[in-house]
Write a protein that holds these residues in place. Structure first.
Motif, PDB file in Angstrom:
ATOM      1  N   LYS A 182       0.826  -1.208   0.000  1.00  0.00           N
ATOM      2  CA  LYS A 182       0.000   0.000   0.000  1.00  0.00           C
ATOM      3  C   LYS A 182       0.857   1.253   0.000  1.00  0.00           C
ATOM      4  N   SER A 183       1.985   1.217   0.708  1.00  0.00           N
ATOM      5  CA  SER A 183       2.844   2.403   0.763  1.00  0.00           C
ATOM      6  C   SER A 183       3.519   2.689  -0.571  1.00  0.00           C
ATOM      7  N   GLY A 223       2.124   2.923  -3.278  1.00  0.00           N
ATOM      8  CA  GLY A 223       1.226   3.722  -4.111  1.00  0.00           C
ATOM      9  C   GLY A 223       1.601   5.198  -4.166  1.00  0.00           C
ATOM     10  N   VAL A 224       2.363   5.671  -3.188  1.00  0.00           N
ATOM     11  CA  VAL A 224       2.728   7.095  -3.198  1.00  0.00           C
ATOM     12  C   VAL A 224       3.844   7.385  -4.186  1.00  0.00           C
ATOM     13  N   GLY A 282       6.237  10.891  -3.789  1.00  0.00           N
ATOM     14  CA  GLY A 282       5.406  10.972  -2.592  1.00  0.00           C
ATOM     15  C   GLY A 282       6.158  10.530  -1.349  1.00  0.00           C
ATOM     16  N   ARG A 308      -3.851  10.739   9.353  1.00  0.00           N
ATOM     17  CA  ARG A 308      -3.907  10.461   7.914  1.00  0.00           C
ATOM     18  C   ARG A 308      -5.046   9.499   7.589  1.00  0.00           C
ATOM     19  N   ASP A 324      -6.296   9.333   3.764  1.00  0.00           N
ATOM     20  CA  ASP A 324      -5.034   9.297   3.033  1.00  0.00           C
ATOM     21  C   ASP A 324      -4.296   8.026   3.454  1.00  0.00           C
ATOM     22  N   TYR A 325      -4.768   6.880   2.957  1.00  0.00           N
ATOM     23  CA  TYR A 325      -4.242   5.602   3.395  1.00  0.00           C
ATOM     24  C   TYR A 325      -2.794   5.391   2.953  1.00  0.00           C
ATOM     25  N   ALA A 326      -2.435   5.919   1.783  1.00  0.00           N
ATOM     26  CA  ALA A 326      -1.065   5.745   1.302  1.00  0.00           C
ATOM     27  C   ALA A 326      -0.075   6.443   2.226  1.00  0.00           C
ATOM     28  N   ALA A 327      -0.393   7.659   2.643  1.00  0.00           N
ATOM     29  CA  ALA A 327       0.502   8.382   3.551  1.00  0.00           C
ATOM     30  C   ALA A 327       0.567   7.705   4.911  1.00  0.00           C
ATOM     31  N   THR A 330       0.107   4.473   5.625  1.00  0.00           N
ATOM     32  CA  THR A 330       0.904   3.251   5.546  1.00  0.00           C
ATOM     33  C   THR A 330       2.386   3.563   5.328  1.00  0.00           C
ATOM     34  N   THR A 331       2.689   4.652   4.635  1.00  0.00           N
ATOM     35  CA  THR A 331       4.088   5.026   4.433  1.00  0.00           C
ATOM     36  C   THR A 331       4.749   5.394   5.753  1.00  0.00           C
TER      37      THR A 331
END
Length: 277
Positions: free
Chosen positions: A36-37, A39-40, A44, A234, A239-242, A244-245
């Motif tokens: 998932k991370s 994706g940024v 990103g 987040r 903002d799931y990508a942020a 998980t990052t």
């Protein structure tokens, strides 16, 4: 040479079940976080890594967890020593109170600590005139992490300390060693792997702690905002990508630190001939 018999037969089946269970509970969820991370993208990821607010929250989380774990190593060792080596009135009560942070909901612990150390609290009202502010400061966060991390050190060190025979200390004393030499050359080398384990557990719990910290932290950006709160924020913004990052960054840093601690523990175990399980 005959094969050594085992109490539980079926090594292949047991190993397969263990790996499948570990994958389902740990590896697959962590892999999903990593995927998932991604994706940024690199841009990103760099934007998140260069965010001063996120960097400050990561620094605060890891610094306070490290300080709290180090303090717990010292006082957890002293508490375990008293529980093992001495008999005193109320010993069973003290021993039971050590496990209280395990049973107490973390939110309740955070509210209790905040009410105690706020400027109008039972303890805070006496500390603030002295220029010591605990609630809504990094000091308050560290205090909360000490509270929830102390049992990990005590319960890890206590059984190892119980196994140390007092005859070793008596023999060293008979050979002319003083108390400092006995502690430094006999007791601490034996306890060192257990202390490392307790430190690692307390540190890992402190890095990801949310419930007991969120109330006493005050959540001021760039001051008392912890990394788990950034993840929750987040997620609330979808903002799931942020989110998980940030989680992956915490996971990687924690893994590197814990790997180093495990290597150090293995080295210490080889030197002392003891293994902490």
């Amino acid at each position: 040479m005959s094969q050594r018999s085992r109490v539980l037969p079926g090594f292949g089946l047991s190993l397969g079940f263990t790996l499948a269970y570990l994958s389902l509970i740990v590896l697959i969820p962590l892999s999903a976080v990593f995927i998932k991370s991604l994706g940024v993208g690199w841009e990103g990821l760099w934007e998140i890594l260069s965010s001063q607010r996120i960097l400050k929250s990561l620094q605060l989380s890891f610094t306070t967890a490290l300080i709290a774990a180090l303090i717990n190593v010292v006082f957890g060792l002293l508490l375990a020593w008293c529980l093992v080596r001495y008999t005193f009135p109320g010993k069973r009560i003290v021993d039971a109170l050590v496990d209280l942070p395990f049973a107490l909901p973390t939110a309740v612990a955070g509210i209790a600590l905040t009410s105690l150390y706020a400027s109008t609290g039972w303890i805070g009202q006496y500390l603030e005139p002295l220029g010591i502010k605990v609630a809504y400061t990094p000091l308050g966060i560290t205090l909360a992490l000490i509270f929830i991390g102390l049992p990990f050190v005590v319960r890890t060190v206590q059984p190892v300390l119980s196994d140390i025979e007092t005859e070793l200390e008596e023999a060293a004393s008979a050979l002319g060693a003083n108390r400092f030499q006995i502690v430094r050359k006999i007791i601490l080398p034996i306890l060192f792997p257990a202390l490392l384990t307790g430190f690692a557990l307390a540190f890992a719990r402190g890095v990801g702690e949310y419930g007991s910290v969120i109330f006493i932290a005050g959540n001021q950006p760039f001051k008392t905002e912890i990394a788990p709160l950034m993840i929750i924020s987040r997620l609330e913004e979808y903002d799931y990508a942020a989110a998980t990052t940030i989680a992956v960054i915490m996971l990687v840093i924690s893994f590197v630190i814990l790997l180093f601690i495990n290597l150090l523990q293995a080295w210490a175990s080889r030197r002392t001939g003891r293994t902490v399980k």
